[in-house]
Design a protein around this motif. Structure first.
Motif, PDB file in Angstrom:
ATOM      1  N   SER A  61       3.736   1.484  22.863  1.00  0.00           N
ATOM      2  CA  SER A  61       4.912   1.999  21.606  1.00  0.00           C
ATOM      3  C   SER A  61       4.825   0.659  20.220  1.00  0.00           C
ATOM      4  O   SER A  61       4.388   1.624  19.011  1.00  0.00           O
ATOM      5  CB  SER A  61       6.035   2.178  22.298  1.00  0.00           C
ATOM      6  N   ASN A  62       5.146  -0.030  20.775  1.00  0.00           N
ATOM      7  CA  ASN A  62       5.382  -1.185  19.477  1.00  0.00           C
ATOM      8  C   ASN A  62       3.650  -1.503  18.508  1.00  0.00           C
ATOM      9  O   ASN A  62       4.225  -1.472  16.965  1.00  0.00           O
ATOM     10  CB  ASN A  62       5.954  -2.625  19.908  1.00  0.00           C
ATOM     11  N   SER A  63       3.025  -1.103  19.124  1.00  0.00           N
ATOM     12  CA  SER A  63       1.765  -1.273  18.526  1.00  0.00           C
ATOM     13  C   SER A  63       1.134  -0.350  17.685  1.00  0.00           C
ATOM     14  O   SER A  63       0.589   0.315  16.449  1.00  0.00           O
ATOM     15  CB  SER A  63       0.032  -1.013  19.417  1.00  0.00           C
ATOM     16  N   GLN A  64       1.595   1.218  18.189  1.00  0.00           N
ATOM     17  CA  GLN A  64       1.900   2.584  17.768  1.00  0.00           C
ATOM     18  C   GLN A  64       2.906   2.571  16.276  1.00  0.00           C
ATOM     19  O   GLN A  64       2.069   2.610  14.741  1.00  0.00           O
ATOM     20  CB  GLN A  64       1.561   3.283  18.233  1.00  0.00           C
ATOM     21  N   ARG A  65       4.243   1.501  16.731  1.00  0.00           N
ATOM     22  CA  ARG A  65       5.053   1.620  15.090  1.00  0.00           C
ATOM     23  C   ARG A  65       4.538   0.768  14.009  1.00  0.00           C
ATOM     24  O   ARG A  65       3.713   1.402  12.905  1.00  0.00           O
ATOM     25  CB  ARG A  65       5.734   1.642  15.962  1.00  0.00           C
ATOM     26  N   MET A  66       3.732  -0.473  14.906  1.00  0.00           N
ATOM     27  CA  MET A  66       2.886  -0.882  14.198  1.00  0.00           C
ATOM     28  C   MET A  66       2.069  -0.259  12.690  1.00  0.00           C
ATOM     29  O   MET A  66       2.171  -1.000  11.697  1.00  0.00           O
ATOM     30  CB  MET A  66       2.567  -2.406  14.436  1.00  0.00           C
ATOM     31  N   GLU A  67       0.845   0.167  13.354  1.00  0.00           N
ATOM     32  CA  GLU A  67      -0.551   1.108  12.491  1.00  0.00           C
ATOM     33  C   GLU A  67       0.856   2.298  11.423  1.00  0.00           C
ATOM     34  O   GLU A  67       0.057   2.047  10.593  1.00  0.00           O
ATOM     35  CB  GLU A  67      -1.164   1.988  13.932  1.00  0.00           C
ATOM     36  N   GLU A  68       1.670   2.361  11.961  1.00  0.00           N
ATOM     37  CA  GLU A  68       2.120   3.600  11.154  1.00  0.00           C
ATOM     38  C   GLU A  68       2.571   3.336  10.132  1.00  0.00           C
ATOM     39  O   GLU A  68       2.714   3.129   8.782  1.00  0.00           O
ATOM     40  CB  GLU A  68       3.007   4.358  13.072  1.00  0.00           C
ATOM     41  N   ALA A  69       3.479   2.462  10.542  1.00  0.00           N
ATOM     42  CA  ALA A  69       4.162   0.831   9.089  1.00  0.00           C
ATOM     43  C   ALA A  69       2.524   0.712   7.858  1.00  0.00           C
ATOM     44  O   ALA A  69       3.209   0.439   7.107  1.00  0.00           O
ATOM     45  CB  ALA A  69       4.358  -0.348   9.916  1.00  0.00           C
ATOM     46  N   HIS A  70       1.780   0.632   8.603  1.00  0.00           N
ATOM     47  CA  HIS A  70       0.780  -0.043   7.608  1.00  0.00           C
ATOM     48  C   HIS A  70       0.199   1.227   6.478  1.00  0.00           C
ATOM     49  O   HIS A  70       0.027   1.299   5.052  1.00  0.00           O
ATOM     50  CB  HIS A  70      -0.175  -0.003   8.288  1.00  0.00           C
ATOM     51  N   ALA A  71       0.336   2.882   7.486  1.00  0.00           N
ATOM     52  CA  ALA A  71      -0.331   4.110   6.737  1.00  0.00           C
ATOM     53  C   ALA A  71       1.400   4.057   6.077  1.00  0.00           C
ATOM     54  O   ALA A  71       0.806   4.262   4.827  1.00  0.00           O
ATOM     55  CB  ALA A  71       0.045   4.847   7.566  1.00  0.00           C
ATOM     56  N   GLN A  72       1.985   3.740   6.146  1.00  0.00           N
ATOM     57  CA  GLN A  72       3.184   4.090   5.493  1.00  0.00           C
ATOM     58  C   GLN A  72       3.501   2.960   4.462  1.00  0.00           C
ATOM     59  O   GLN A  72       3.674   3.457   2.893  1.00  0.00           O
ATOM     60  CB  GLN A  72       4.630   4.080   6.339  1.00  0.00           C
ATOM     61  N   GLY A  73       2.524   1.666   4.565  1.00  0.00           N
ATOM     62  CA  GLY A  73       2.885   0.916   3.252  1.00  0.00           C
ATOM     63  C   GLY A  73       2.081   1.412   2.400  1.00  0.00           C
ATOM     64  O   GLY A  73       1.746   1.077   1.415  1.00  0.00           O
ATOM     65  N   GLN A  74       0.308   1.866   2.822  1.00  0.00           N
ATOM     66  CA  GLN A  74      -0.367   2.357   2.006  1.00  0.00           C
ATOM     67  C   GLN A  74       0.310   3.570   1.198  1.00  0.00           C
ATOM     68  O   GLN A  74      -0.452   3.543  -0.395  1.00  0.00           O
ATOM     69  CB  GLN A  74      -1.667   2.585   2.123  1.00  0.00           C
ATOM     70  N   LEU A  75       1.193   4.576   1.710  1.00  0.00           N
ATOM     71  CA  LEU A  75       1.154   5.376   0.564  1.00  0.00           C
ATOM     72  C   LEU A  75       2.600   4.956  -0.514  1.00  0.00           C
ATOM     73  O   LEU A  75       2.448   5.599  -1.241  1.00  0.00           O
ATOM     74  CB  LEU A  75       2.451   6.494   2.250  1.00  0.00           C
ATOM     75  N   GLN A  76       3.768   3.967   0.496  1.00  0.00           N
ATOM     76  CA  GLN A  76       4.254   3.694  -0.167  1.00  0.00           C
ATOM     77  C   GLN A  76       3.586   2.618  -2.348  1.00  0.00           C
ATOM     78  O   GLN A  76       3.980   2.846  -3.131  1.00  0.00           O
ATOM     79  CB  GLN A  76       5.034   2.733  -0.077  1.00  0.00           C
ATOM     80  N   ALA A  77       2.264   1.872  -1.624  1.00  0.00           N
ATOM     81  CA  ALA A  77       1.650   1.583  -2.170  1.00  0.00           C
ATOM     82  C   ALA A  77       1.332   2.511  -3.433  1.00  0.00           C
ATOM     83  O   ALA A  77       1.217   1.804  -4.941  1.00  0.00           O
ATOM     84  CB  ALA A  77       0.689   0.718  -2.331  1.00  0.00           C
ATOM     85  N   CYS A  78       0.778   3.891  -3.054  1.00  0.00           N
ATOM     86  CA  CYS A  78       0.684   4.845  -4.170  1.00  0.00           C
ATOM     87  C   CYS A  78       1.335   5.254  -4.814  1.00  0.00           C
ATOM     88  O   CYS A  78       0.849   5.275  -5.942  1.00  0.00           O
ATOM     89  CB  CYS A  78      -0.486   5.665  -3.547  1.00  0.00           C
ATOM     90  N   LEU A  79       2.782   5.371  -4.383  1.00  0.00           N
ATOM     91  CA  LEU A  79       4.137   5.367  -5.304  1.00  0.00           C
ATOM     92  C   LEU A  79       3.697   5.126  -6.477  1.00  0.00           C
ATOM     93  O   LEU A  79       4.560   4.873  -7.774  1.00  0.00           O
ATOM     94  CB  LEU A  79       4.787   6.028  -4.734  1.00  0.00           C
ATOM     95  N   ALA A  80       4.381   3.501  -5.460  1.00  0.00           N
ATOM     96  CA  ALA A  80       4.353   2.359  -6.764  1.00  0.00           C
ATOM     97  C   ALA A  80       3.334   2.655  -7.881  1.00  0.00           C
ATOM     98  O   ALA A  80       3.696   1.895  -9.264  1.00  0.00           O
ATOM     99  CB  ALA A  80       4.446   1.157  -6.336  1.00  0.00           C
TER     100      ALA A  80
END
Length: 300
Positions: free
Chosen positions: A235-254
């Protein structure tokens, strides 16, 4: 008690010794004759008996001390056994609690949260103006740059004469072109990130479903300590991968926010530049009738 008993036995033995040591008297009246040999044997026998009594009294005293020591030791052993029994019972209770928590860990429903289903994007395409956009948003295409160009108006008038003599930082045309190019880059990046995110969610859906099934399972097969730790790690590994994907989306918004700020800044700069030019033109070209021909020639 031991001291009193010893004293009584010693007193009794002493009395026998004193009786044996007494000097026998000769008979003063007729009829009684003293036998010294028999008397000597009697004295020796009494002396031996007294010694035996003293030894017996000593052994009894020692035995009493030994019995007392054994009794105390027995009491201490009983107390230690009681303490050990309490510790054993506590250990059994703790073990049963841990075992039941691991084997019958069935309160997982408190962790369950409602997960919204990821909906596919649906884009209207009446005349080909949004060709490829729907596939791009749903992660079914890798042509974000091409899709973005199809949807936007191309720049015309790109001859050398149109861009000639333009100075970077002092040209409205170049700043507008930079704004367009920045929007193209940020928007293309965001389209690619959204598509990649949706594609990964679709690809990982079976794995996520299997993990959720194991997490909320209440049978003994998934509730051992090792199995629970494995589920936590996954679960921690999948949350980390999800956090990376969310980081890319946040970079796009910025990036999009920066591009929007470009547009506002250029508009504000243009307003200031127009005001400055107006003041300069009014100072150089008076509006009274005598010089109006020059004013109309250079009117902005």
């Amino acid at each position: 008690m031991k001291t009193a008993m010893t004293a009584r036995w010693l007193a009794l033995a002493g009395g026998f010794i004193a009786l044996a040591s007494a000097v026998p008297a000769h008979a003063q009246f007729g009829g009684v004759v003293f036998d010294p040999t028999q008397s000597a044997h009697a004295v020796v026998q009494i002396s031996n008996e007294s010694k035996g009594l003293v030894n017996q009294a000593t052994r009894i005293a020692q035995g009493s001390q030994t019995n007392l020591t054994l009794s105390q030791q027995l009491i201490q052993d009983i107390q230690m056994a009681g303490t050990a029994l309490k510790i054993y019972n506590q250990s059994i209770t703790t073990y049963n609690t841990i075992f039941n928590n691991l084997k019958y860990f069935n309160s997982k429903s408190i962790w369950r949260t409602a997960e919204n289903a990821l909906m596919n994007s649906s884009v209207q395409n009446s005349y080909g103006e949004t060709s490829g956009l729907q596939a791009q948003l749903n992660g079914q295409s890798q042509n974000a740059s091409t899709v973005w160009k199809i949807m936007n108006l191309a720049i015309s008038g790109t001859s050398s004469s149109f861009w000639g003599n333009q100075i970077v930082g002092a040209s409205d045309r170049l700043s507008t072109l930079a704004h367009i190019e920045a929007m193209d880059a940020a928007s293309t990046q965001c389209l690619g990130a959204v598509g990649a995110y949706n594609a990964s969610r679709t690809t990982n859906l079976p794995a996520n479903s299997a993990l959720n099934t194991s997490i909320y399972d209440t049978t003994t097969s998934t509730n051992s300590e090792v199995e629970q730790l494995n589920l936590l790690n996954i679960s921690n590994s999948q949350r980390m991968e999800e956090a990376h994907a969310q980081g890319q989306l946040q970079a796009c918004l910025a990036a999009q926010a920066a591009v929007n700020n470009m547009d506002k800044r250029n508009a504000a700069s243009l307003t200031i530049n127009d005001a400055s030019y107006k003041l300069t033109a009014q100072a150089s070209n008076p509006t009274y009738a005598g010089n109006e021909s020059n004013t109309w020639t250079t009117y902005f």
